[in-house]
Design a protein around this motif. Sequence first.
Motif, PDB file in Angstrom:
ATOM      1  N   ARG A   5       0.842  -1.193   0.000  1.00  0.00           N
ATOM      2  CA  ARG A   5       0.000   0.000   0.000  1.00  0.00           C
ATOM      3  C   ARG A   5       0.875   1.240   0.000  1.00  0.00           C
ATOM      4  N   GLU A  23       1.110   4.063   1.225  1.00  0.00           N
ATOM      5  CA  GLU A  23       0.593   4.910   2.315  1.00  0.00           C
ATOM      6  C   GLU A  23       1.395   6.200   2.326  1.00  0.00           C
ATOM      7  N   HIS A  81       2.172   2.151   9.831  1.00  0.00           N
ATOM      8  CA  HIS A  81       1.964   1.865   8.410  1.00  0.00           C
ATOM      9  C   HIS A  81       3.284   1.601   7.705  1.00  0.00           C
ATOM     10  N   LEU A  82       3.283   0.538   6.916  1.00  0.00           N
ATOM     11  CA  LEU A  82       4.412   0.240   6.042  1.00  0.00           C
ATOM     12  C   LEU A  82       3.886   0.210   4.614  1.00  0.00           C
ATOM     13  N   GLU A 107      -5.735  -0.732  15.685  1.00  0.00           N
ATOM     14  CA  GLU A 107      -6.230  -1.774  14.762  1.00  0.00           C
ATOM     15  C   GLU A 107      -5.190  -2.827  14.397  1.00  0.00           C
ATOM     16  N   ILE A 108      -5.592  -4.090  14.578  1.00  0.00           N
ATOM     17  CA  ILE A 108      -4.746  -5.172  14.069  1.00  0.00           C
ATOM     18  C   ILE A 108      -5.460  -6.042  13.034  1.00  0.00           C
ATOM     19  N   SER A 110      -9.221  -6.381  10.380  1.00  0.00           N
ATOM     20  CA  SER A 110     -10.537  -5.945   9.902  1.00  0.00           C
ATOM     21  C   SER A 110     -11.169  -7.135   9.216  1.00  0.00           C
ATOM     22  N   GLY A 112      -2.721  -7.756  10.082  1.00  0.00           N
ATOM     23  CA  GLY A 112      -1.348  -7.386   9.750  1.00  0.00           C
ATOM     24  C   GLY A 112      -0.370  -8.001  10.742  1.00  0.00           C
ATOM     25  N   ARG A 138       1.540  -5.441  12.736  1.00  0.00           N
ATOM     26  CA  ARG A 138       0.751  -4.816  13.809  1.00  0.00           C
ATOM     27  C   ARG A 138       0.726  -5.732  15.038  1.00  0.00           C
TER      28      ARG A 138
HETATM   29  P1  ATP Z   1      -5.600   1.418   8.966  1.00  0.00           P
HETATM   30  O1  ATP Z   1      -6.980   1.994   9.129  1.00  0.00           O
HETATM   31  O2  ATP Z   1      -4.934   1.123  10.261  1.00  0.00           O
HETATM   32  O3  ATP Z   1      -4.752   2.191   8.010  1.00  0.00           O
HETATM   33  P2  ATP Z   1      -6.877  -0.330   7.139  1.00  0.00           P
HETATM   34  O4  ATP Z   1      -8.230  -0.361   7.761  1.00  0.00           O
HETATM   35  O5  ATP Z   1      -6.621   0.525   5.973  1.00  0.00           O
HETATM   36  O6  ATP Z   1      -5.777   0.007   8.271  1.00  0.00           O
HETATM   37  P3  ATP Z   1      -7.329  -2.983   6.219  1.00  0.00           P
HETATM   38  O7  ATP Z   1      -7.578  -2.721   4.800  1.00  0.00           O
HETATM   39  O8  ATP Z   1      -8.453  -3.231   7.124  1.00  0.00           O
HETATM   40  O9  ATP Z   1      -6.398  -1.807   6.791  1.00  0.00           O
HETATM   41  O10 ATP Z   1      -6.225  -4.164   6.285  1.00  0.00           O
HETATM   42  C1  ATP Z   1      -6.320  -5.259   7.179  1.00  0.00           C
HETATM   43  C2  ATP Z   1      -5.205  -5.227   8.182  1.00  0.00           C
HETATM   44  O11 ATP Z   1      -3.942  -5.122   7.531  1.00  0.00           O
HETATM   45  C3  ATP Z   1      -5.234  -4.040   9.127  1.00  0.00           C
HETATM   46  O12 ATP Z   1      -6.105  -4.282  10.203  1.00  0.00           O
HETATM   47  C4  ATP Z   1      -3.801  -3.977   9.573  1.00  0.00           C
HETATM   48  O13 ATP Z   1      -3.529  -4.932  10.571  1.00  0.00           O
HETATM   49  C5  ATP Z   1      -3.040  -4.373   8.333  1.00  0.00           C
HETATM   50  N1  ATP Z   1      -2.559  -3.214   7.580  1.00  0.00           N
HETATM   51  C6  ATP Z   1      -3.253  -2.459   6.721  1.00  0.00           C
HETATM   52  N2  ATP Z   1      -2.496  -1.496   6.162  1.00  0.00           N
HETATM   53  C7  ATP Z   1      -1.257  -1.649   6.692  1.00  0.00           C
HETATM   54  C8  ATP Z   1      -0.017  -0.982   6.505  1.00  0.00           C
HETATM   55  N3  ATP Z   1       0.099   0.034   5.661  1.00  0.00           N
HETATM   56  N4  ATP Z   1       1.059  -1.404   7.204  1.00  0.00           N
HETATM   57  C9  ATP Z   1       0.948  -2.451   8.054  1.00  0.00           C
HETATM   58  N5  ATP Z   1      -0.190  -3.135   8.262  1.00  0.00           N
HETATM   59  C10 ATP Z   1      -1.289  -2.745   7.597  1.00  0.00           C
END
Ligand code: ATP
Length: 436
Positions: free
Chosen positions: A203, A205, A212-213, A359-360, A362, A407, A410
């Motif tokens: 992603r 980000e 976030h990575l 959040e860990i 979803s 993640g 996380r």
């Molecule tokens: P956040 O709101 O924390 O940015 P997200 O809701 O966009 O996360 P999801 O699409 O729900 O992320 O992804 C499922 C899981 O993947 C997240 O709960 C998290 O544990 C992990 N995750 C998502 N984006 C990242 C990221 N950029 N770096 C590390 N882990 C991530």
Amino acid sequence: MIHLRCNDVKYADYIGKEVTVRGWVHRLRKQKENTFMLIRDDRGGVIQCVLATEKALTLTIESCLEVTGKLQQDSRAPEGGYEIRATDLKIYGVAKVDYPIGEYQSEDLLLDNRHLAVRTRRMSTIAKIRASILKYARQWFIENNWLEVNVPVIVKDAVEGGSTLFKVRYFDDDAYLSQSAQLYLEAMVFSLGPVWSVTESFRAEKSRTVRHLAEFTHMEAEAPWIILDDLLRIQEQLISHIVQNTVNENSADLGYLKRDLSDLKSIEPPFDKLSYEKVIEILRSKDFVIIEDNGNERKIEWGDDLNVDSERELTRNRSRPIFVVDFPISLKPFYVKEDHEKEGIGLSADMLAPRGFGEISSGGERENDITSITKRIEKESLDPKAYDWYLDLRRYGSVPHAGFGMGIERLVRWIANLQDIKDTVLFPRTMSRVRP
Ligand code: ATP
Ligand code: MG
């Protein structure tokens, strides 16, 4: 000859015996007669070796060698009071004297030299904890009869919205790096039942946060005929299994990182469930503000998404994870199923780690009706044609199903009590860092 791996042996069993340790010079103190070295073996364990200085003249920090000698107890020896009185020395590689990694160094220097910094005790300790987390996750899935599958990471479709997609050149066409395995896992429940995978997700980000990575390890699971309540139970059990076993196996490693173990030991099902509405009420009662894109501050209100700060506030004083349920569907992607008893509310849940980690995971029930999901895709101004193969899953024997994504970084960040997510991986990928 007895080969020692420092963390795997009880030194007391070898006192007075001839032993050999292979490793790297971690610390070095040359005195007139004797040279004292802390040798680090290939699993990060260390032991003091004492050697006649005349034999140690060429040695430098990070030189690679094999030391043979008698194991002795000496209360002055660091790391447990044992040392090897060396009689033999075999040198595999003398390190150049300018090894850049020392004890007190800037974060940037350590990140620039990550290929060397991975040798630090802190990094190898974290890597071992991470390996346990993955091992016990896999063990839980195997014991509970989930099938492990692999999915492609070069894809054509966005799962989490276009703004964080990495584009790649794919022969004469464009493609993307996958943000999630979900769509593929959904395709597999029709013939493989409960499936799970560990895949790198990507992603772009743009915001720099400590959680976030740009590339992360994504553990995802999907199963037919389960509902949201089942999904929460599955995650509670999985997390508790991972945490309890990791604490058991890595208590010394966690201790080294100053992780409070009692908190972790208390993790067991069930986890509290809080509705989104309740969460907003709690945050409002604390006058929690959010900062809008234009920089203005205002009190949080119903309809706002939860961010890093609000999740920290919600979980700060908790010792166990919580689930946040009943999010407005407007905050969730098109595939989240609507709760037919509560209009506008999605059947999804985010798991938040305690002590502010946030959040860990979803997950939720997936919309399995072709008409509803097509409408949702159009409502989000996406092109249903782009999701053609995915929509076939609703055209041919659609099945109620649910799944989640978690993640690994996380999880490591929370369990190992690390502030910065970059420390949870050996080679982090962020907006400003793609090497080494
Ligand atoms: P956040 O709101 O924390 O940015 P997200 O809701 O966009 O996360 P999801 O699409 O729900 O992320 O992804 C499922 C899981 O993947 C997240 O709960 C998290 O544990 C992990 N995750 C998502 N984006 C990242 C990221 N950029 N770096 C590390 N882990 C991530
Ligand atoms: Mg999420």
